[in-house]
Motif scaffolding. Structure first.
Motif, PDB file in Angstrom:
ATOM      1  N   ALA A  66       0.845  -1.201   0.000  1.00  0.00           N
ATOM      2  CA  ALA A  66       0.000   0.000   0.000  1.00  0.00           C
ATOM      3  C   ALA A  66       0.878   1.248   0.000  1.00  0.00           C
ATOM      4  CB  ALA A  66      -0.932   0.006   1.206  1.00  0.00           C
ATOM      5  N   PHE A  67       1.972   1.220   0.763  1.00  0.00           N
ATOM      6  CA  PHE A  67       2.912   2.342   0.754  1.00  0.00           C
ATOM      7  C   PHE A  67       3.520   2.490  -0.639  1.00  0.00           C
ATOM      8  CE2 PHE A  67       7.216   3.954   0.822  1.00  0.00           C
ATOM      9  CZ  PHE A  67       7.048   5.168   1.459  1.00  0.00           C
ATOM     10  N   GLY A  68       3.899   1.365  -1.249  1.00  0.00           N
ATOM     11  CA  GLY A  68       4.491   1.398  -2.589  1.00  0.00           C
ATOM     12  C   GLY A  68       3.555   2.016  -3.613  1.00  0.00           C
ATOM     13  N   LYS A  69       2.279   1.664  -3.538  1.00  0.00           N
ATOM     14  CA  LYS A  69       1.300   2.234  -4.465  1.00  0.00           C
ATOM     15  C   LYS A  69       1.128   3.728  -4.227  1.00  0.00           C
ATOM     16  CE  LYS A  69      -1.344  -1.969  -5.276  1.00  0.00           C
ATOM     17  NZ  LYS A  69      -2.588  -2.680  -5.079  1.00  0.00           N
ATOM     18  N   ALA A  70       1.048   4.115  -2.958  1.00  0.00           N
ATOM     19  CA  ALA A  70       0.899   5.539  -2.635  1.00  0.00           C
ATOM     20  C   ALA A  70       2.134   6.310  -3.077  1.00  0.00           C
ATOM     21  CB  ALA A  70       0.675   5.719  -1.133  1.00  0.00           C
ATOM     22  N   ARG A  71       3.314   5.728  -2.895  1.00  0.00           N
ATOM     23  CA  ARG A  71       4.569   6.385  -3.297  1.00  0.00           C
ATOM     24  C   ARG A  71       4.613   6.548  -4.814  1.00  0.00           C
ATOM     25  NH1 ARG A  71       9.327   4.167  -5.096  1.00  0.00           N
ATOM     26  NH2 ARG A  71      11.151   5.482  -4.822  1.00  0.00           N
ATOM     27  N   THR A  72       4.262   5.507  -5.538  1.00  0.00           N
ATOM     28  CA  THR A  72       4.258   5.569  -6.993  1.00  0.00           C
ATOM     29  C   THR A  72       3.271   6.624  -7.479  1.00  0.00           C
ATOM     30  OG1 THR A  72       4.888   3.252  -7.162  1.00  0.00           O
ATOM     31  CG2 THR A  72       3.857   4.237  -9.110  1.00  0.00           C
ATOM     32  N   LYS A  73       2.088   6.660  -6.860  1.00  0.00           N
ATOM     33  CA  LYS A  73       1.082   7.650  -7.232  1.00  0.00           C
ATOM     34  C   LYS A  73       1.603   9.063  -6.964  1.00  0.00           C
ATOM     35  CE  LYS A  73      -3.870   8.395  -6.736  1.00  0.00           C
ATOM     36  NZ  LYS A  73      -5.088   7.944  -6.086  1.00  0.00           N
ATOM     37  N   PHE A  74       2.266   9.260  -5.824  1.00  0.00           N
ATOM     38  CA  PHE A  74       2.834  10.560  -5.483  1.00  0.00           C
ATOM     39  C   PHE A  74       3.898  10.965  -6.503  1.00  0.00           C
ATOM     40  CE2 PHE A  74       6.327  12.915  -3.489  1.00  0.00           C
ATOM     41  CZ  PHE A  74       5.652  14.064  -3.113  1.00  0.00           C
ATOM     42  N   ILE A  75       4.823  10.057  -6.820  1.00  0.00           N
ATOM     43  CA  ILE A  75       5.894  10.354  -7.779  1.00  0.00           C
ATOM     44  C   ILE A  75       5.312  10.684  -9.145  1.00  0.00           C
ATOM     45  CG2 ILE A  75       7.826   9.326  -9.061  1.00  0.00           C
ATOM     46  CD1 ILE A  75       8.526   7.822  -6.435  1.00  0.00           C
ATOM     47  N   ASN A  76       4.343   9.893  -9.585  1.00  0.00           N
ATOM     48  CA  ASN A  76       3.704  10.170 -10.882  1.00  0.00           C
ATOM     49  C   ASN A  76       3.026  11.530 -10.882  1.00  0.00           C
ATOM     50  OD1 ASN A  76       4.559   7.720 -11.869  1.00  0.00           O
ATOM     51  ND2 ASN A  76       2.605   6.702 -11.557  1.00  0.00           N
ATOM     52  N   ASN A  77       2.349  11.859  -9.786  1.00  0.00           N
ATOM     53  CA  ASN A  77       1.666  13.138  -9.679  1.00  0.00           C
ATOM     54  C   ASN A  77       2.673  14.296  -9.704  1.00  0.00           C
ATOM     55  OD1 ASN A  77      -0.766  14.594  -9.470  1.00  0.00           O
ATOM     56  ND2 ASN A  77      -0.396  14.921  -7.302  1.00  0.00           N
ATOM     57  N   GLU A  78       3.775  14.149  -8.962  1.00  0.00           N
ATOM     58  CA  GLU A  78       4.811  15.186  -8.955  1.00  0.00           C
ATOM     59  C   GLU A  78       5.396  15.372 -10.352  1.00  0.00           C
ATOM     60  OE1 GLU A  78       6.155  17.217  -6.291  1.00  0.00           O
ATOM     61  OE2 GLU A  78       4.174  16.635  -5.591  1.00  0.00           O
ATOM     62  N   ASN A  79       5.673  14.263 -11.040  1.00  0.00           N
ATOM     63  CA  ASN A  79       6.210  14.336 -12.405  1.00  0.00           C
ATOM     64  C   ASN A  79       5.213  14.999 -13.347  1.00  0.00           C
ATOM     65  OD1 ASN A  79       8.618  13.138 -11.702  1.00  0.00           O
ATOM     66  ND2 ASN A  79       7.958  11.084 -12.275  1.00  0.00           N
ATOM     67  N   LYS A  80       3.934  14.656 -13.180  1.00  0.00           N
ATOM     68  CA  LYS A  80       2.895  15.245 -14.029  1.00  0.00           C
ATOM     69  C   LYS A  80       2.855  16.757 -13.848  1.00  0.00           C
ATOM     70  CE  LYS A  80      -1.312  14.931 -12.591  1.00  0.00           C
ATOM     71  NZ  LYS A  80      -2.613  14.428 -12.177  1.00  0.00           N
ATOM     72  N   HIS A  81       2.881  17.209 -12.610  1.00  0.00           N
ATOM     73  CA  HIS A  81       2.824  18.650 -12.356  1.00  0.00           C
ATOM     74  C   HIS A  81       4.100  19.345 -12.814  1.00  0.00           C
ATOM     75  CE1 HIS A  81      -1.051  18.843 -10.450  1.00  0.00           C
ATOM     76  NE2 HIS A  81      -0.746  17.745  -9.784  1.00  0.00           N
ATOM     77  N   TYR A  82       5.233  18.673 -12.660  1.00  0.00           N
ATOM     78  CA  TYR A  82       6.484  19.245 -13.152  1.00  0.00           C
ATOM     79  C   TYR A  82       6.415  19.418 -14.669  1.00  0.00           C
ATOM     80  CZ  TYR A  82      11.275  19.615 -14.700  1.00  0.00           C
ATOM     81  OH  TYR A  82      12.407  20.029 -15.342  1.00  0.00           O
ATOM     82  N   MET A  83       5.949  18.375 -15.359  1.00  0.00           N
ATOM     83  CA  MET A  83       5.871  18.443 -16.825  1.00  0.00           C
ATOM     84  C   MET A  83       4.866  19.498 -17.273  1.00  0.00           C
ATOM     85  SD  MET A  83       8.203  16.704 -18.004  1.00  0.00           S
ATOM     86  CE  MET A  83       7.764  16.939 -19.713  1.00  0.00           C
ATOM     87  N   ARG A  84       3.774  19.664 -16.549  1.00  0.00           N
ATOM     88  CA  ARG A  84       2.833  20.733 -16.883  1.00  0.00           C
ATOM     89  C   ARG A  84       3.533  22.086 -16.804  1.00  0.00           C
ATOM     90  NH1 ARG A  84      -2.637  19.057 -13.653  1.00  0.00           N
ATOM     91  NH2 ARG A  84      -3.289  17.435 -15.093  1.00  0.00           N
ATOM     92  N   GLY A  85       4.343  22.266 -15.765  1.00  0.00           N
ATOM     93  CA  GLY A  85       5.077  23.511 -15.606  1.00  0.00           C
ATOM     94  C   GLY A  85       6.070  23.724 -16.731  1.00  0.00           C
ATOM     95  N   VAL A  86       6.717  22.639 -17.144  1.00  0.00           N
ATOM     96  CA  VAL A  86       7.708  22.730 -18.214  1.00  0.00           C
ATOM     97  C   VAL A  86       7.031  23.048 -19.545  1.00  0.00           C
ATOM     98  CG1 VAL A  86       9.341  21.355 -19.580  1.00  0.00           C
ATOM     99  CG2 VAL A  86       9.383  21.235 -17.097  1.00  0.00           C
TER     100      VAL A  86
END
Length: 179
Positions: A66-86
């Motif tokens: 469950a931690f792994g899934k939450a971590r992956t979701k967090f990382i994907n979300n951070e990457n998504k927002h970073y790419m939106r900014g870029v």
């Protein structure tokens, strides 16, 4: 233990577990444990099944899936927002007060910095376009979607070694292009 059994054990461990280096994942971390293992196994099962692998990682923390899934979701979300900014477009022709009040993220203080960032993004996009389609997709999945080589391999039905090698070759090509 022969090499084929050892390789099978390594592959099984990679399938069952994800290893995180805590100091890399959490800058400033000062705990005794250097590693975290994300797995569906208990610590006892992990030690019983993969004693050779876990011995080199001691001391470690066991984290559940469950931690792994939450971590992956967090990382994907951070990457998504970073790419939106870029990829974000420059502010439209709005009144500065209105823009600052409602969309402060669009206000650019340093035009030169923004220009250079956009220029760099364009160079990266152009460099990615030179890759073979499979390499390009794997690089995007790995770096921008936050997927592991094992996850990409499972999606594509190939070995994780093939995915890793493909990404390594692509990175070498990108490095040469972006010099």
């Amino acid at each position: 233990m022969n090499n084929s059994t050892n390789l099978t054990l390594d592959e099984q461990f990679d399938k069952d577990c994800k290893i995180i280096k805590l100091k890399y994942e959490y800058p400033g971390y000062t705990g005794e444990e250097k590693w975290a293992i994300i797995t569906g196994l208990t610590e006892e099962e992990l030690n019983e099944k993969y004693a050779e692998k876990t011995a080199s990682l001691r001391p470690f923390i066991v984290l559940d899936l469950a931690f792994g899934k939450a971590r992956t979701k967090f990382i994907n979300n951070e990457n998504k927002h970073y790419m939106r900014g870029v990829r974000s477009i420059e502010p439209f022709d709005y009144d500065d007060e209105l823009l600052t009040a409602h969309h402060p993220e669009l206000v650019v203080d340093n035009f030169e910095e923004t220009f250079l960032r956009n220029e760099t993004c364009q160079k990266v996009r152009s460099a990615l376009a030179t890759l073979q389609e499979v390499q390009k997709e794997r690089v995007i999945k790995y770096f921008f979607d936050g997927k592991s080589t094992h996850e990409i391999a499972l999606e594509e039905g190939v070995s994780h070694q093939a995915v890793s090698q493909s990404i390594a070759v692509a990175l070498k090509k990108l490095k040469n292009i972006l010099k």
